[in-house]
Design an enzyme around this catalytic site. Structure first.
Site: not given
Ligand SMILES: N[C@@H](CCC(=O)N[C@@H](CSC=O)C(=O)NCC(=O)O)C(=O)O
Length: 283
Positions: A147, A225, A258
């Site tokens: 991401s 995603d 995602h």
């Molecule tokens: N705000 C939401 C979503 C945050 C989120 O999905 N972060 C992703 C990366 S998005 C792009 O860079 C991520 O890798 N999160 C870590 C995980 O463990 O999935 C939230 O805070 O949930």
């Protein structure tokens, strides 16, 4: 000076967490390193992993399940944090997509971010540190990420092909100048001159690329995603690769979102992709 925070035996090797004072950010920074057993007797290839928004140097290590295959292949894994911490920029923790844990792997030029938010230079500093401090084959280093970190991996590799010999990404932000996350971050960190954004936009950089990565580029994208339609724009990167005659394997996977279930499913393919590319003869 490297400070070892913790270490944990893992698949015959060791998973470590470090803190050090960074010249680039002017702040203490943290990163993680997995050292396979092979690294105690010889220099081995290494792979940098850049994580996404809201993540730390620990997220990949505890969620992706990469160490088993890295141990088999004899590959060092390095995962930096996703932003400076403690910069003291007003409001830097107010948004999850700007500020803390959202450094976008760039050097901010606009105040008040430009003093400490210098993640592009930090990664180059960390790259040198890793070569100095760990048994890494300096001509066999690759980079991947997810991401925001996929954006970072593509940009770092395209701008530094002599340092990063192999590149892949999971659901990367492929054209940040054209998506809401990127426009918000680049406006704040770089200001309104969109010409200056191009140096951190993988699709714009690929348009200008003269020498393709010989092993190709691997990108995996989940079709469930939630960020795919608006934020990630792999079609823009694909068009730039066609223009630059860069071989790209863009795999689209039905049913994957995602998150780290998606990454953990395909991480083995990425490690083997990098291992194969990094084994090829390099000057
Ligand atoms: N705000 C939401 C979503 C945050 C989120 O999905 N972060 C992703 C990366 S998005 C792009 O860079 C991520 O890798 N999160 C870590 C995980 O463990 O999935 C939230 O805070 O949930």
């Amino acid at each position: 000076m490297l400070e070892l925070i913790s270490e944990h035996g893992c698949y015959g090797g060791v998973q470590r967490f470090y803190r050090h004072q960074s010249t680039a950010t002017g702040l203490p920074m943290r990163f993680s390193v997995f050292l396979p057993a092979q690294a105690s007797a010889a220099q081995v290839p290494a792979l940098f992993y850049l994580a996404g928004l809201t993540c730390t140097e620990e997220t990949f290590v505890i969620k992706a399940g990469a160490q088993r295959v890295a141990a088999e292949l004899g590959m060092i894994l390095i995962a930096p944090d996703t932003s400076p911490r403690g910069a003291g920029v007003p409001g830097e923790t107010d948004n999850w997509d700007l500020g803390v844990a959202a450094g976008f792997y760039l050097d901010a030029t606009a105040a008040p971010w430009n003093t400490h938010y210098r993640m592009y230079s930090y990664l180059l500093e960390l790259y040198e540190l890793v070569i100095r401090e760990f048994p890494v084959q300096a001509n066999r280093i690759g980079i991947t990420g997810h991401s925001m970190g996929g954006h970072g991996a593509l940009v770092m590799a395209l701008r530094n092909p002599d340092r990063f010999r192999s590149v892949s990404a999971f659901a990367p932000i492929c054209a940040p100048s054209q998506c809401p996350w990127g426009i918000k971050a680049f406006s704040a960190y770089l200001g309104s001159d969109q010409q200056s954004w191009r140096q951190y936009d993988a699709s714009a950089l690929m348009q200008q690329m003269k020498t393709p990565f010989p092993g190709g580029i691997l990108i995996d994208q989940g079709l469930s995603d939630q960020f795919f339609p608006d934020q990630l724009l792999p079609q823009a990167f694909k068009a730039s690769c066609l223009h630059a005659q860069q071989s790209l394997t863009l795999r689209r996977h039905a049913g994957y979102d995602h998150g780290y279930y998606f990454i953990s499913t395909f991480i083995e393919d990425h490690l083997r992709f990098h291992h194969k590319n990094l084994q090829a003869d390099r000057k």
